[in-house]
Enzyme design. Structure first.
Site, short mmCIF file in Angstrom:
data_model
loop_
_atom_site.label_atom_id
_atom_site.label_comp_id
_atom_site.label_asym_id
_atom_site.label_seq_id
_atom_site.Cartn_x
_atom_site.Cartn_y
_atom_site.Cartn_z
N LYS A 136 15.12 -38.57 50.91
CA LYS A 136 15.80 -37.50 51.65
C LYS A 136 14.95 -37.16 52.87
O LYS A 136 13.72 -37.03 52.76
CB LYS A 136 15.97 -36.27 50.76
CG LYS A 136 16.51 -35.04 51.47
CD LYS A 136 16.63 -33.87 50.51
CE LYS A 136 15.27 -33.38 50.07
NZ LYS A 136 15.33 -32.21 49.18
N ASP A 152 10.48 -18.30 68.36
CA ASP A 152 10.84 -19.36 67.42
C ASP A 152 12.34 -19.24 67.14
O ASP A 152 12.97 -18.23 67.46
CB ASP A 152 10.02 -19.19 66.14
CG ASP A 152 10.33 -20.25 65.11
OD1 ASP A 152 10.53 -21.40 65.50
OD2 ASP A 152 10.40 -19.91 63.91
N LYS A 153 12.92 -20.27 66.55
CA LYS A 153 14.35 -20.22 66.25
C LYS A 153 14.60 -19.90 64.78
O LYS A 153 15.14 -18.84 64.44
CB LYS A 153 15.03 -21.55 66.61
CG LYS A 153 16.54 -21.55 66.34
CD LYS A 153 17.15 -22.90 66.59
CE LYS A 153 16.82 -23.87 65.50
NZ LYS A 153 17.46 -23.51 64.20
N THR A 154 14.15 -20.79 63.89
CA THR A 154 14.44 -20.62 62.47
C THR A 154 13.72 -19.42 61.90
O THR A 154 12.49 -19.32 61.97
CB THR A 154 14.04 -21.88 61.70
OG1 THR A 154 14.70 -23.01 62.27
CG2 THR A 154 14.41 -21.76 60.23
N GLU A 211 16.15 -27.08 50.57
CA GLU A 211 16.18 -27.70 49.24
C GLU A 211 16.92 -26.81 48.24
O GLU A 211 17.74 -27.30 47.45
CB GLU A 211 14.76 -27.96 48.75
CG GLU A 211 14.11 -29.20 49.32
CD GLU A 211 12.88 -29.61 48.53
OE1 GLU A 211 12.31 -28.73 47.86
OE2 GLU A 211 12.51 -30.79 48.58
#
Length: 1239
Positions: free
Chosen positions: A657, A469-471, A593
């Site tokens: 958003k 995975d990246k994040t 957020e």
């Protein structure tokens, strides 16, 4: 009673219905016709066994193993027929293996029982008989109303009935479920939220209908039920709840003086309720059964409190238990995963089958030769062995089968039953080294590596593909606000101020223009007026208005919570407006957020807190309260969220958003094209982007929106579909405000780790849900892609034919381009098309690419990609790395799953096979631990088969000299103890401590990982070498002893000759010494433990034999070995024979090793050589020789190694500060001292 017995035996009664009906407080109908559904109790059972089923269940599981079942059959055969060996020879080793395994598994299960008892015995309070009753967690029943206080853990899955807040809301954290520490808001339905006392709750008569337990943590809806599957039905008490709500509303208005002049609907509703209460309140109280008609109130996931979550920022709540015990969602999610089997275990089973074939062949050959021999009359019934009448009349077929089984028993020790228990002990004990390794300890987070399963240790040394995975895995998952685009102008944040890039509308210069953080507008009244929501920058004041509106949107459009330390009393008391921004601690479901709200606070617009109806923002020290009308929650389909608020001026606004792909198409105004360009620029820098937009709503528009939202949210059928349609209707005609860019920086040493993996021959794939540009940028920055690599793209494919044509073009480019390395980028949509009908073509392209990046991936797509690689013709070993709940599917699908203990939660770490704190630790986990584990267990498996061939082959050869009479060569005690005592410890210690190359060398030279890839140490070639070596040694043992003790040769001083048992003991003695010294030759890393068990095993054999043969044991019926060992050792010729045969057996093996190292050394063997310019000295503690040294000198030093002259006290290692990866090795693996002296 029967149900209790079934539970004790581990059988759960099946549910008879797709739904369950729950009577709150267990108030069942009293008409006598209702039969309550049966639910399990609230006991959590993570243990595998009970007192009642431990023995049968454990035995069943152990005898599912082929070797254990085989030895059980052999043992039963020995009991039923006359065999040459005692049943003890098979029964005792089998009993030992079964007992050791049962003790180990029983102890682990006992620990689980203790943990379960601690959880099940926790005190809780339930509402019963009009009061709170203290009981234990395990006694909670479905339907009980449970009281939970602040900071307590929910003991079951509860539906929230009420809290200490009037709106029925509460805050929880789910860290123990998914690791997220943010506060999440859950709300009760209004009809029960007003029941805040025990008396009111005890009088509630209501029914909950819901689906049967499911594992999905975040869903409360059945996929197969068109009607709403989760609802609460109230009868008789319905109007009572309504009237209580009316009185509460009226009382609240009187106390707080609420005067909502802007809500006509609200005033009309309260007036209607007041009239209803005055007209029918007394009448309702007087009627015994005023309402027999039911009505349904829909419930959703926002009302469900999961077991394991913790109550925060709320004094107390009341909830009704709907799922208990092993039917809670937490228990369903953490049930045991499917068993993974390593490549070594598969090879071991293959070898076992080969040896089983050898065993059966030897038994058949011996049986046939016996009857061939007995065909001659003189050997069929010799004078010294007359047959009985029964033997003469017995069936020849039965005699043949009986003799075959007898030979099978005689040779059965060629199957090493102790191999399995040794492998289990090696894996279990060896797994502790990973947790003890200080190089895998992360000081900042105080986290060490964890081993969730020890069955795959050696698989860490066989990885060919890494899917990551990246994040949160490659990056820190710590978001920092870096840049933004406001009305088409780019800004950077520097020291809490916005710095524009290029000329602004009021500045023609191209230099950077610094804007103060709104502080010089502190006294301007327009900041709080409705004009602040209008765009059109005509001067600096208008520019500041745009900034004000943009950051107010950031401060209002979110679900951020504030820690209770700062916000106690919000909603029930004064606001915490006196706190500085630095004193506020935000909690968010998303790190993005939190970073955005903190950035707005630094700029000057501070989010102070919220209640169910109000959000407070401090703009340059001045408080503004916005009424929160609606929240349009984020979902993965829309990829955006929105809020509808009412400004202090009374105007209503929609703030939205989301991702640029979901916001920009909805916009009709603002600098759309400029913002789109800025978003692409942010993505190229590897930043995560979000777009902000707004829409001002008229009163008429809001009334329509409010009505449609209410209808959709209270719909009993197709609620989600209706909500999606309403959200689509609301989020349109937006005015674009700008975009934000936050940075998720790379973890430490990610680039070096990926490069090392590539050097080791491991292909790295990145599977992420991020957008294409961001993913490519991060891949370039972390070294997954590099600038010289030819990047191929398979993105935005719309049809199968288009996808197939693009794949063919990519395949041609790979063939035609004269580039060494290619990289492939594929998005989720194109991947779905490629996997639908073009799997083979897609795999051909992927296999020719050094690196693959998959973006916009769904969790199930990640798992599908890994499965596609797993089942490819090459059958490569795969490893998946992830840190979030969305990575669990791919972690469980891969051969080896690694969980990163990051900020996205602990669900990935809990469902993984191994858990580490940082991605950089993967290099040592694979290159050092994986390398060592594989070499150790590969040698262990081969050595076990080798020493059992040495053990049984002389038994087979002996039958040629005893007319296949099934006479055993060894005493039954030796047969029993050979694998248990005499030869077991040296190989076990080797498999735990062996280091054939120093850890630093393995990590600094990743190419050494290639030497062990594709299971090379357990190839058929290596297997045949060890097997042939075993047979050759066995021939030397047997025939060496036979020719030495030929006819008419006396080896004793008194002229006596050796007998049958002396001959067998001589063979056995040579064998024990040879196989033990062979293990010593395989050992490269010597410690005092190795010396103790190696030489101690030989000494123990001699001491035991002298003790066993020197005493007449009264409990033995016959003692064949009495004084035999004394007699053998009294002969000098026997000592000479032992030494000669041991040297002869091992000399050829030593010569082969030396010549292989000199003529065809592997990379690992080259790394073991002493290098002149290296600070690493005498790495090879077995053969420490430099280039150009003669083989004779090599053999000389090898013999020195055998006698311990090249031990850790003489071998010194030194490391320079320039060594890559880890200059300070604090690993437990380094058992020897380090200095710069040479060997």
């Amino acid at each position: 009673m029967w149900r209790w017995v079934r539970q004790q035996l581990g059988f759960d009664p099946p549910h008879q219905s797709d739904t369950r009906t729950i009577y709150i407080a267990n108030r069942f109908p009293q008409n006598g016709l209702y039969t309550p559904q049966k639910f399990i109790d609230n006991r959590i059972i993570s243990s595998k066994y009970t007192v009642w089923n431990f023995v049968p269940k454990n035995l069943f599981e152990q005898f599912r193993r082929v070797a254990n079942f085989y030895f059980l059959i052999i043992f039963l055969v020995q009991l039923m027929i006359d065999t040459p060996t005692s049943p003890i020879t098979s029964g005792l080793p089998l009993f030992f293996v079964i007992t050791v395994t049962a003790i180990k598994q029983g102890y682990e299960d006992w620990l689980r029982h203790n943990s379960d008892n601690e959880v099940n015995g926790a005190p809780v309070y339930v509402v019963r008989s009009g009061g709170l009753v203290k009981t234990r967690s395990k006694n909670i029943r479905v339907g009980d109303i449970v009281r939970i206080a602040k900071d307590e853990i929910f003991p079951a899955d509860l539906v929230l009935l009420s809290s200490d807040r009037l709106d029925g809301s509460c805050h929880i954290t789910t860290a123990s479920l998914d690791g997220e520490t943010n506060l999440k808001t859950h709300v009760a339905v209004p009809e029960t939220a007003v029941l805040q006392t025990v008396a009111n709750l005890d009088s509630l008569i209501a029914v909950i209908e819901c689906q049967q337990p499911e594992a999905d943590l975040y869903s409360l809806f059945s996929q197969h039920n068109q009607s709403d599957p989760f609802k609460i039905q109230t009868q008789r008490q319905a109007l009572c709840v309504l009237f209580t709500a009316v009185s509460q509303i009226l009382r609240t208005d009187l106390i707080h003086g609420t005067n909502d002049n802007n809500s006509t609907n609200g005033r009309n509703c309260k007036l209607f309720l007041l009239v209803l209460y005055l007209l029918y309140g007394e009448q309702f109280k007087q009627q015994e059964d005023p309402c027999s008609k039911k009505y349904a109130i829909p419930l959703g996931p926002e009302s469900l409190l999961l077991r394991g979550a913790r109550l925060k920022n709320t004094k107390e709540i009341f909830g009704v238990a709907v799922y208990t015990g092993m039917e809670t969602k937490m228990a369903l999610n953490y049930k045991s995963k499917s068993q993974k089997r390593s490549a070594v275990e598969k090879s071991m089973n293959t070898f076992l089958i080969i040896y089983l074939i050898i065993l059966i062949s030897e038994a058949i050959i011996s049986t046939i030769l016996k009857y061939t021999w007995e065909a001659e009359e003189k050997w069929d019934e010799p004078w010294y062995n007359q047959k009985t009448e029964h033997q003469r009349n017995s069936s020849k077929i039965l005699r043949f089968i009986s003799d075959f089984l007898a030979f099978l028993v005689l040779y059965n020790f060629i199957i090493p039953i102790s191999l399995y228990v040794t492998v289990e002990m090696q894996k279990f004990l060896g797994s502790f080294f990973i947790g003890w390794d200080l190089d895998l300890y992360h000081e900042e987070s105080d986290q060490k590596a964890q081993v969730n399963t020890s069955d795959l240790n050696e698989e860490l040394g066989q990885v060919e593909y890494v899917f990551t995975d990246k994040t949160g895995t490659l990056t820190e998952n710590e978001m920092h606000f870096r840049e933004c685009s406001i009305n088409g102008i780019k800004y950077q944040e520097i020291n809490g101020r916005l710095v524009s890039e290029g000329p602004t509308p009021d500045s023609s210069e191209g230099n950077l223009t610094y804007l103060s953080s709104l502080s010089h507008l502190n006294n301007m009244s327009h900041l709080t007026s409705s004009s602040s929501f209008r765009t059109g920058p005509e001067n600096e004041t208008e520019l500041i208005k745009e900034h004000d509106l943009f950051f107010k949107a950031v401060s209002l459009c979110h679900t951020v919570q504030i820690s209770n330390v700062q916000t106690d009393g919000i909603g029930d008391g004064p606001w915490q407006s006196h706190l500085a921004p630095s004193q506020l601690e935000y909690y968010a479901s998303s790190p993005d957020e939190k970073a955005l709200v903190e950035a707005a606070a630094r700029i000057g617009i501070v989010f102070i807190g919220n209640t169910e109806e109000t959000m407070e923002v401090k703009t340059l020290g001045k408080l503004e309260r916005y009424k929160l009308l609606h929240i349009l929650e984020f979902d993965s389909d829309r990829r955006r969220m929105s809020v509808i608020v009412q400004a202090p001026s009374g105007e209503k606004f929609l703030f939205a958003k989301g991702a640029e792909s979901s916001i920009l198409p909805k916009c009709i105004g603002g600098e759309i094209e400029k913002t789109r360009i800025h978003v692409d620029e942010f993505a190229l820098k590897g930043l995560r982007t979000l777009c902000m937009a707004y829409r001002q709503l008229t009163s008429e528009e809001y009334e329509v929106i409010d009505r449609r939202l209410f209808e959709a949210r209270t719909a009993l059928q197709q609620r989600e579909e209706k909500l999606a349609n309403v959200f689509h209707f609301i989020e349109k005609d937006l005015i674009l405000l700008g975009a934000t860019a936050v940075e998720d920086r790379l973890q430490d040493k990610v680039r070096e780790t990926i490069e090392a993996l590539r050097m080791a021959g491991i292909k790295v794939w990145v599977l992420t849900g991020d957008k294409h540009e961001t993913a490519v940028s991060v891949s370039l920055s972390c070294g997954h892609f590099h600038r010289t690599m030819n990047i191929l793209e398979l993105i935005n494919q719309k049809s199968d034919s288009e996808c197939a044509e693009q794949l063919r073009q990519l395949a041609r480019r790979i063939t035609e381009d004269h580039v060494i390395q290619h990289g492939l980028v594929v998005d989720g949509t194109s991947l779905s098309l490629a996997l639908r009908e073009h799997e083979k073509l897609f795999m051909d392209v992927c296999r020719n690419c050094s690196a693959v990046l998959c973006c916009r991936m769904a969790p199930l797509q990640k798992a599908k990609v890994i499965r596609l690689i797993k089942i490819s013709p090459e059958k490569p070993i795969t490893l998946a790395v992830g840190d979030g709940a969305n990575d669990v599917s791919m972690i469980q699908e891969a051969h080896v799953g690694i969980g990163i203990m990051g900020k996205e939660g602990r669900q990935a770490a809990r469902n993984s096979d191994y858990a580490i704190a940082r991605f950089k630790f993967l290099s040592k986990l694979l290159f050092v631990h994986g390398h060592f584990y594989y070499i150790r267990i590969a040698t262990l498996v081969q050595y076990f088969f080798y020493k059992n061939v040495c053990f049984i082959t002389p038994q087979f050869l002996y039958q040629f000299y005893c007319l296949f009479s099934q006479q055993t060569l060894y005493d039954s005690v030796y047969l029993t103890l050979y694998n248990i005592c005499f030869t077991s410890l040296p190989i076990l210690i080797y498999s735990l401590l062996e280091q054939h190359v120093d850890p630093h060398v393995l990590q600094s030279k990743p190419t050494l990982y290639r030497d062990i890839s594709k299971n090379r140490q357990l190839s058929i070639k290596t297997f045949l070498y060890w097997t042939i070596l075993g047979f050759s040694h066995a021939f030397i043992f047997f025939f060496g002893s036979y020719f030495l003790m030929g006819k008419d040769i006396s080896l004793l001083g008194n002229g006596q000759m050796f007998g049958n048992w002396t001959f067998g003991t001589l063979v056995f003695t040579v064998m024990v010494i040879t196989v033990t010294v062979k293990m010593a030759l395989e050992t490269h890393f010597w410690t005092w433990i190795n010396h103790l068990v190696t030489w101690g095993s030989i000494i123990f054999y001699f001491v035991f034999s002298l003790f066993y043969g020197g005493i007449l044991w009264p409990f033995l019926g016959s003692q064949n070995m009495y004084f035999v060992f004394f007699q053998l050792l009294s002969s000098g010729s026997a000592w000479f024979a032992i030494i000669l045969m041991v040297v002869l057996c091992l000399l050829l093996d030593i010569v082969k090793k030396v010549f292989d190292r000199q003529l065809h050394p592997t990379n690992t063997e080259k790394a073991q050589l002493t290098e002149t310019n290296s600070s690493i000295k005498c790495l090879d503690s077995m053969c420490c020789f430099s280039e150009g040294e003669t083989a004779c000198a090599s053999i000389g030093r090898m013999l020195e190694r055998v006698i311990g002259r090249c031990s850790p006290t003489h071998v010194s290692r030194s490391w320079s500060a320039s060594d890559p990866f880890y200059t300070n090795d604090r690993s437990i693996l380094t058992l020897s001292t380090m200095d710069s002296s040479t060997c």
